[in-house]
Design a protein around this motif. Structure first.
Motif, PDB file in Angstrom:
ATOM      1  N   TYR A  31      19.017  13.797  28.773  1.00  0.00           N
ATOM      2  CA  TYR A  31      20.814  13.480  28.455  1.00  0.00           C
ATOM      3  C   TYR A  31      21.045  12.241  29.070  1.00  0.00           C
ATOM      4  CZ  TYR A  31      21.040  18.541  27.407  1.00  0.00           C
ATOM      5  OH  TYR A  31      20.894  19.790  26.928  1.00  0.00           O
ATOM      6  N   ILE A  32      21.461  11.112  28.282  1.00  0.00           N
ATOM      7  CA  ILE A  32      21.732  10.005  28.684  1.00  0.00           C
ATOM      8  C   ILE A  32      23.415   9.676  28.582  1.00  0.00           C
ATOM      9  CG2 ILE A  32      21.593   7.487  28.412  1.00  0.00           C
ATOM     10  CD1 ILE A  32      18.950   8.945  28.873  1.00  0.00           C
ATOM     11  N   THR A  33      24.127   9.803  29.678  1.00  0.00           N
ATOM     12  CA  THR A  33      25.976   9.676  29.504  1.00  0.00           C
ATOM     13  C   THR A  33      26.262   8.250  30.107  1.00  0.00           C
ATOM     14  OG1 THR A  33      25.563  10.723  31.820  1.00  0.00           O
ATOM     15  CG2 THR A  33      25.736  12.031  29.773  1.00  0.00           C
ATOM     16  N   ARG A  34      25.069   7.440  30.779  1.00  0.00           N
ATOM     17  CA  ARG A  34      25.626   6.338  31.240  1.00  0.00           C
ATOM     18  C   ARG A  34      25.857   5.481  30.214  1.00  0.00           C
ATOM     19  NH1 ARG A  34      24.103   3.358  36.209  1.00  0.00           N
ATOM     20  NH2 ARG A  34      23.591   5.589  37.133  1.00  0.00           N
ATOM     21  N   GLN A  35      27.107   4.795  30.383  1.00  0.00           N
ATOM     22  CA  GLN A  35      27.439   3.844  29.122  1.00  0.00           C
ATOM     23  C   GLN A  35      27.037   2.622  29.309  1.00  0.00           C
ATOM     24  OE1 GLN A  35      29.906   5.273  26.727  1.00  0.00           O
ATOM     25  NE2 GLN A  35      28.941   6.822  27.852  1.00  0.00           N
ATOM     26  N   GLU A  36      26.702   1.776  28.089  1.00  0.00           N
ATOM     27  CA  GLU A  36      26.005   0.584  27.768  1.00  0.00           C
ATOM     28  C   GLU A  36      24.278   0.760  28.220  1.00  0.00           C
ATOM     29  OE1 GLU A  36      27.700  -1.684  26.553  1.00  0.00           O
ATOM     30  OE2 GLU A  36      29.855  -0.650  26.980  1.00  0.00           O
ATOM     31  N   SER A  37      24.013   1.898  28.372  1.00  0.00           N
ATOM     32  CA  SER A  37      22.380   2.033  28.425  1.00  0.00           C
ATOM     33  C   SER A  37      21.642   1.795  27.484  1.00  0.00           C
ATOM     34  CB  SER A  37      22.053   3.660  28.877  1.00  0.00           C
ATOM     35  OG  SER A  37      22.732   3.983  30.066  1.00  0.00           O
ATOM     36  N   TYR A  38      20.365   1.171  27.453  1.00  0.00           N
ATOM     37  CA  TYR A  38      19.621   0.844  26.624  1.00  0.00           C
ATOM     38  C   TYR A  38      18.109   1.542  26.833  1.00  0.00           C
ATOM     39  CZ  TYR A  38      16.448  -2.041  23.795  1.00  0.00           C
ATOM     40  OH  TYR A  38      15.546  -2.612  22.885  1.00  0.00           O
ATOM     41  N   LEU A  39      17.624   2.116  25.704  1.00  0.00           N
ATOM     42  CA  LEU A  39      16.142   2.780  25.817  1.00  0.00           C
ATOM     43  C   LEU A  39      15.463   2.237  25.001  1.00  0.00           C
ATOM     44  CD1 LEU A  39      18.374   5.036  26.381  1.00  0.00           C
ATOM     45  CD2 LEU A  39      16.894   6.796  25.555  1.00  0.00           C
ATOM     46  N   HIS A  40      14.045   1.914  25.538  1.00  0.00           N
ATOM     47  CA  HIS A  40      13.227   1.411  24.766  1.00  0.00           C
ATOM     48  C   HIS A  40      11.676   1.949  25.181  1.00  0.00           C
ATOM     49  CE1 HIS A  40      11.287  -1.624  28.027  1.00  0.00           C
ATOM     50  NE2 HIS A  40      12.767  -1.308  28.512  1.00  0.00           N
ATOM     51  N   LYS A  41      10.773   1.622  24.453  1.00  0.00           N
ATOM     52  CA  LYS A  41       9.412   2.143  24.697  1.00  0.00           C
ATOM     53  C   LYS A  41       8.583   1.204  25.491  1.00  0.00           C
ATOM     54  CE  LYS A  41       5.474   3.318  21.906  1.00  0.00           C
ATOM     55  NZ  LYS A  41       4.429   2.348  22.382  1.00  0.00           N
ATOM     56  N   GLU A  42       7.945   1.734  26.540  1.00  0.00           N
ATOM     57  CA  GLU A  42       6.925   0.944  27.310  1.00  0.00           C
ATOM     58  C   GLU A  42       5.646   1.568  27.252  1.00  0.00           C
ATOM     59  OE1 GLU A  42       6.832  -0.500  31.947  1.00  0.00           O
ATOM     60  OE2 GLU A  42       8.321  -1.285  30.547  1.00  0.00           O
ATOM     61  N   ARG A  43       4.705   1.298  26.665  1.00  0.00           N
ATOM     62  CA  ARG A  43       3.312   2.075  26.342  1.00  0.00           C
ATOM     63  C   ARG A  43       4.004   3.594  26.093  1.00  0.00           C
ATOM     64  NH1 ARG A  43       2.165  -1.560  30.484  1.00  0.00           N
ATOM     65  NH2 ARG A  43       2.956  -0.414  31.942  1.00  0.00           N
ATOM     66  N   GLU A  44       3.297   4.565  26.907  1.00  0.00           N
ATOM     67  CA  GLU A  44       3.715   5.947  26.521  1.00  0.00           C
ATOM     68  C   GLU A  44       5.053   6.456  27.040  1.00  0.00           C
ATOM     69  OE1 GLU A  44       1.829   7.551  24.052  1.00  0.00           O
ATOM     70  OE2 GLU A  44       1.101   5.419  23.560  1.00  0.00           O
ATOM     71  N   THR A  45       5.875   5.674  27.817  1.00  0.00           N
ATOM     72  CA  THR A  45       6.785   6.063  28.269  1.00  0.00           C
ATOM     73  C   THR A  45       8.016   5.618  27.750  1.00  0.00           C
ATOM     74  OG1 THR A  45       7.136   4.330  29.667  1.00  0.00           O
ATOM     75  CG2 THR A  45       5.508   5.954  30.331  1.00  0.00           C
ATOM     76  N   VAL A  46       9.350   6.319  28.047  1.00  0.00           N
ATOM     77  CA  VAL A  46      10.750   6.031  27.433  1.00  0.00           C
ATOM     78  C   VAL A  46      11.306   5.371  28.806  1.00  0.00           C
ATOM     79  CG1 VAL A  46      12.993   6.754  26.882  1.00  0.00           C
ATOM     80  CG2 VAL A  46      10.874   7.918  26.064  1.00  0.00           C
ATOM     81  N   VAL A  47      11.860   4.188  28.719  1.00  0.00           N
ATOM     82  CA  VAL A  47      12.483   3.501  29.713  1.00  0.00           C
ATOM     83  C   VAL A  47      13.904   3.407  29.454  1.00  0.00           C
ATOM     84  CG1 VAL A  47      12.735   1.237  31.080  1.00  0.00           C
ATOM     85  CG2 VAL A  47      10.558   2.051  30.263  1.00  0.00           C
TER      86      VAL A  47
END
Length: 338
Positions: free
Chosen positions: A9-25
């Motif tokens: 669950y991502i509730t922090r505003q202005e967050s950015y998610l991206h892929k780094e190898r086999e992980t979610v950052v």
């Protein structure tokens, strides 16, 4: 940001998610907020101003990780779903069980048992905080009896009858819980509400119903096909089923707080020509602000044993219901206040 079971669950505003190898950052600006192995995730729910890279979207689609988007206040917007999520199979299971009286009764029993238990907790809380009250004590015993009957009910119609009796008993003493000047409650009146307390209850129930609709859509369930509530065009029956768990524990206690802390006044309401009572615009804005603040308060989920904002409770329960329907758990565990 909360990780509950296999959902992030991502509730922090202005967050950015991206892929780094086999992980979610997860990042905000140059600050890394978290990093999780993709194999441990079954879903990502983004609330408000949250961005996800196209490469992460594609990776999640290929690996059966659903991504759902909501407004900051929990209204469902959209879902990015890959080919391997099994949502169609989940809904087919939901529909088949809704057509089975045996399976419908098993799930409806749990929704109603949770509602009765949470209603009784409201009365017991009042007794603990303000001393003996024979009327509340007697009604608490009646609700305990209804709870025992609900657990052994053999049909959905029987469950509905028990729920109706318990609700009538509970609301017959609701006036005993009110301490706000000028507020009185003579019984539950829905369409339309004809006094300020009923107007508050109806409004808050409606808000939480939408939270339940969003939560069910987010996990791939159809909010319009339920087990306790009958199918009706335009009625989100499963969302209303889920709402039962939150009526007393969330909505009623919130309304009691508004009244007893004098955060709303009788003068905040107007009576229309039809006899319907509703909040004035300024009072409604104030209530919504207080409602959003309440959603941010955290508590320990009795089953997950994690700190969870109140506003994410419907999402937790929708996830647990989906896990049960998929066969991951033998029983659905409703939300019951301890």
């Amino acid at each position: 940001m909360k990780k509950l079971l296999n959902t992030l669950y991502i509730t922090r505003q202005e967050s950015y998610l991206h892929k780094e190898r086999e992980t979610v950052v997860i990042k905000k600006g140059n600050e890394k907020l978290g990093q999780f192995p993709a194999l441990s995730l079954g879903g990502i729910l983004c609330f408000g101003r949250v961005s996800v890279s196209p490469f992460l979207m594609g990776f999640c689609a290929d690996n059966g990780i659903g991504i759902a988007y909501y407004t900051e206040y929990g209204r469902f917007l959209a879902r990015v779903q890959g080919r391997q999520t099994g949502n169609v199979l989940l809904r087919r299971t939901q529909y088949r069980r809704a057509d089975s009286d045996e399976h419908s009764t098993a799930i409806a029993r749990l929704f109603v048992a949770a509602k009765i238990a949470n209603s009784r907790s409201v009365l017991l809380r009042e007794l603990r905080n303000h001393g003996e009250n024979p009327v509340l004590g007697d009604t608490s015993e009646k609700l305990a009896s209804s709870l025992r009957r609900a657990r052994s009910a053999r049909s959905v119609d029987e469950v509905r009858g028990i729920e109706g009796d318990a609700a009538a008993n509970y609301f017959s003493v609701f006036d005993e819980l009110l301490r706000g000047s000028g507020f009185a409650f003579g019984g539950r009146v829905r369409r339309p509400p004809t006094d300020p307390v009923n107007a508050l209850l109806s409004f808050v129930y409606s808000l939480i119903t939408q939270e339940c609709v969003s939560a069910l859509q987010g996990v791939g369930l159809d909010p319009y096909v339920g087990y306790l509530h009958k199918d009706r065009p335009g009625r989100p029956s499963l969302a209303l089923d889920l709402l039962e768990e939150f009526r007393a524990s969330w909505a009623d206690r919130f309304v009691l707080t508004l009244v007893n802390r004098r955060q709303v006044q009788v003068s905040d309401f107007i009576t229309e020509a039809s006899g319907a009572v509703r909040l004035q615009d300024d009072a409604r804005k104030k209530l919504l602000t207080l409602y959003q603040e309440r959603k941010q308060e955290e508590l320990t989920h009795p089953y997950l044993q994690e700190q969870v904002p109140i506003g994410l409770l419907p999402h937790c329960q929708a996830l647990l219901l989906a896990r049960h329907l998929r066969g991951d758990t033998e029983f659905y565990t409703p939300y019951v206040v301890k």
